[in-house]
Design an enzyme around this catalytic site. Structure first.
Site, mmCIF file in Angstrom:
data_model
loop_
_atom_site.group_PDB
_atom_site.id
_atom_site.type_symbol
_atom_site.label_atom_id
_atom_site.label_comp_id
_atom_site.label_asym_id
_atom_site.label_seq_id
_atom_site.Cartn_x
_atom_site.Cartn_y
_atom_site.Cartn_z
ATOM 1 N N ASP B 128 30.382 45.630 38.270
ATOM 2 C CA ASP B 128 30.089 45.745 40.270
ATOM 3 C C ASP B 128 28.672 46.104 40.413
ATOM 4 O OD1 ASP B 128 32.664 45.360 39.718
ATOM 5 O OD2 ASP B 128 33.299 47.170 39.829
ATOM 6 N N GLN B 253 35.645 36.734 37.728
ATOM 7 C CA GLN B 253 34.254 37.402 37.596
ATOM 8 C C GLN B 253 33.780 38.377 36.809
ATOM 9 O OE1 GLN B 253 34.087 39.310 42.254
ATOM 10 N NE2 GLN B 253 36.052 38.906 41.589
#
Lengths: 320, 320, 320, 320
Positions: B128, B253
């Site tokens: 992130d 991801q």
């Protein structure tokens, strides 16, 4: 204030050049400029192969390798008479300033043009990472990914055959592609212009890797123009327990869709170039330094020494 | 001086964790340390699921996604009694110091352990990019590549159908995956926690893109947990000329072979962590800041504000 | 009925060999057999480098390039005394039948063993697609993808520099990698052992492509061992308007994660091999023919002529 | 003999459509025909959005996803009055025959046009592999590669977290994407319209995989429109030892550069279509059957039953 700018790509192409062309064009247009594409580098400038660029011309190119403007080398550009012709072509179209994407040689042309009244800004477009004033050139990370992908594939097959793969990568003056990919792939040995090449020493180390470390395969990454890798592979077969195989990656390293890092870098650098030209500044080149987009006078940039690669070489040794 | 160190991965996994494990292990062993793998994060520390790591254990993992040590969340680790059990497990094996790879929460655990006498160093492992003290976390660039590859594919098919693709990417507190991929893919609109989400405004802009800019397709990249993208896609179909389609990229991801950038970053950070532990230092976390590998006290790191993303947002607007 | 079977990989490795190993092992175990891995091909058979395989040994390998069993060439296996040693090793462990993954040479060994009482089944594992009895070998499609990816990259950069890329690919006896990739990449010229190589003719055609068709780049795909591509590239530079560059793809064509087509093919063929062995059948090899998984007697298979590639060559000509 | 032909893409796009457009155009031009692109499917035919295609128009598209001709659905095409308008548009331009790339619905339009005097040939362009008369549709193998790449990434991260990934893939009427990718990825469970979905049974099997087989992760591949995968993931978390996570792959399956297999298939099918039209044949559709490019009358093709997937399902069960 400047109204019309040109853009060209020069020297060997690198992935991300199109992203830079797009950024210069879009940022220029959005800032009220007219933007012109100069085709085939300085050659097209001299010959007047110059066309307006629109939002659409640069649509859907951010992810494409190569350069839509083409590239060519023109050694004669050193000749002032040739440059005068180029400037006449620009003036005819009202182009007052130019962004030049390329390597060292292209920067010199950009500096000469600036001195003759056409503000130029250089952008570092080369896969070799051999422009000393910037931490990264546009295209280096993508070329690195191509190298790493290929070496990962060689590892599969070396592993199955007790083989030593000798991989020649681009970058002679600057060994970054070799050193970085060596770390990233877990290569056993890296040879660059910095490390030097002591053939006997490398053969000895390979024997150790085979006999003492008992590894099933070995990967040697070596910068171009250091030795004949095919010959060296034969010596590996003769002098160690490994069967040696050479692979010269060659021009595939210049192609491919640019990785996100290069797309971002190219976009940020293109933006900065346009902003400088709009402030009436020329003779500078754009760098990423300490994670910031900055500029240096080209003259200063060309004489900067390369930062030491010692820390990365130490890291390589500690990871083996 | 420290003789035995442990290493664990904690929280959500990210590509490059294995490269960090390899670096800590190899650098540690090459520096004369013994290195232990602690499996399943703090949970394995408490339960004593701890094994020695060798050169071979970490061979051929530098290019593998995920984490060979496994990961798990253990909220109870906030409880001092639980941590005491963990420390007992470490002491039983003579492990004096630990490298912790994970996010903010994992750093807090590392700090608490340090305060209780076990020197810990934190490494930023999360896709992130939401650890404010570092410019890049391990895994961010790889996740970005996954997002960009997927959006490049969506663009192919959106283009063919006059479609608006709404793509939800990871990163709620930190919109970097959305913003970076938006620039890298040439998205038309990006929505993050920084930009906020004014639904009506986005619909208006999409209408403009269709009617005024006459684009054949539009891509909207949006951070997770901001809106229900399936619902929003329906509104796009109803209120604009585009047919709206939502895609939630989700856990893909987190996977994939780490890109070279992440492998290098992980290796450099792992090396730095071992060096700090060998100097008897704990309670620090490793960052890349201004392209240098440095460390901060964890306490200071956790309270650092995020650097402004304004410049990148401006760039995004100038590229559309 | 057979109780214990062995499996080995022989000759050059190819992507999908691991998927075949997994299929033979899992199908075998699920059918009540014991399955043994024979390491390093016939060499390991002679030396007794043989270990039991379990469900877990073959877990997470379906997507891995290379072969976990290793491979080696053993010309001495033609010697009956050597084969007797091999058979003794098998008998000592109660192994009554063997699956052999490899090329023509490996099939011959499999046939000899069968004649000596050990039922063997051959599986076509080679990237060259040079086993005439099967439409596809395991690994061919993956190698093709590697070639196509590389040529797509060369196209990016050739396009930017008015360049002619000469690409040497594997497969000498069988030109399929060259012909298929030539069609798939939109190459301008393909040279294989079938087409023959008339250097002057190729240079003439390249001149036409430059002057008459006015193409910005040209790609020539050529099978290995037909000419010295570096020399030929120089002739292209001297005799045509293009700048010629040679690339030898080499061993990267053998590596890489197998594509789904090869994983499926390997799995289906592995299943078929086990089923035959369980029926007490040996001396056969598995093929995919007309989209069906079938088997032929190895003797018959080795003397089958190759199907004509004329239709594909005509297609290539009609697409240029 | 036919002089002018048109080509259109219809229905959902699929990778390889551009390769087919290129093949039809190049083969047509090289055979002396004029070739016209009909944009946005039957809609563009009715509206007269039709342009000539040249060698150059279809240059550098063989490796691009999507369709340069665009696609749209036009249910009104069932109405004979609408088709009459379409035919008028074709006649105005002298277009006597059309190649239609799409799915079942597009074939029906092609058949109706043929019956009204415009010879049409259908090409199977859909990722779902749901056209029963052909072993493979154009785009299926590429979509399969996208699915497999994504599942390989999910496996990385599932592995690290004792997680069960539930992956929804396209293809409702035809479960091939689910079944093939399930085999290729080594999934634990596959659910398609053929297998049916017994929720309790799947949960039981997952519990076994956790408790008895002691696997660290599990992957369930499921065709779209069978169940709400988000809801099902919650049930997995509640009822098994795994933490369940759903991923809906969605439209990324339609995009991406076509794999070589699809480029070849599209090229061969495009060639066959032109050859049929030149022989004055219409109302047929092209298939690959038993590894041969053939054609069937569309009417016959539309009523063909699907070949049984039992053998592949058995193989899946034997590999688990």
């Amino acid at each position: 204030m400047v109204k019309r700018i040109g853009i060209l790509t020069s020297g060997g192409d690198s992935p991300g050049m199109n992203a830079a062309i797009r950024a210069v064009t879009r940022v220029g247009l959005n800032s009220g400029l007219e933007v012109f594409g100069i085709y085939n580098g300085y050659k097209g400038m001299v010959e007047g192969y110059i066309e307006p660029l629109t939002r659409e011309t640069v649509g859907d190119i951010v992810n494409r390798g190569g350069t839509i403007l083409g590239s060519a080398r023109l050694p004669e550009f050193k000749d002032i008479e040739v440059r005068k012709k180029a400037i006449a072509q620009l003036k005819k179209r009202g182009i007052e300033a130019v962004v030049v994407i390329g390597g060292d040689g292209s920067y010199r042309g950009a500096l000469s043009l600036t001195e003759m009244g056409i503000n130029c800004i250089g952008l570092p477009g080369t896969i070799d990472n051999d422009i000393t004033c910037t931490d990264y050139t546009i295209g280096f990370q993508t070329a690195l990914e191509t190298v790493v992908e290929c070496v990962d594939k060689l590892r599969d097959t070396s592993n199955s055959h007790h083989r030593c793969s000798i991989v020649e990568v681009m970058g002679n003056r600057c060994g970054d592609l070799a050193l970085w990919s060596g770390i990233a792939c877990g290569a056993e040995i890296v040879v660059t212009s910095d490390t030097g090449f002591d053939e006997q020493d490398v053969l000895d180390r390979l024997r150790d890797i085979d006999i003492i470390k008992k590894k099933k395969h070995a990967i040697v990454v070596i910068s171009e123009k250091i030795t004949d890798v095919d010959q060296f592979a034969k010596k590996v077969s003769l002098n160690t327990g490994f069967s040696g195989r050479a692979t010269v990656l060659g021009h595939i390293q210049r192609g491919g869709s640019p990785c996100p890092f290069d797309r971002l870098l190219a976009s940020q650098m293109g933006e900065k170039a346009v902003d400088l030209l709009m402030q009436g500044i020329g003779g500078q080149c754009i760098s990423i330094r300490d994670n910031k987009i900055i500029s240096y006078p080209i003259e200063e940039a060309l004489s900067m020494p390369q930062e030491s690669r010692k820390p990365l070489m130490n890291l390589f040794d500690r990871l083996v």
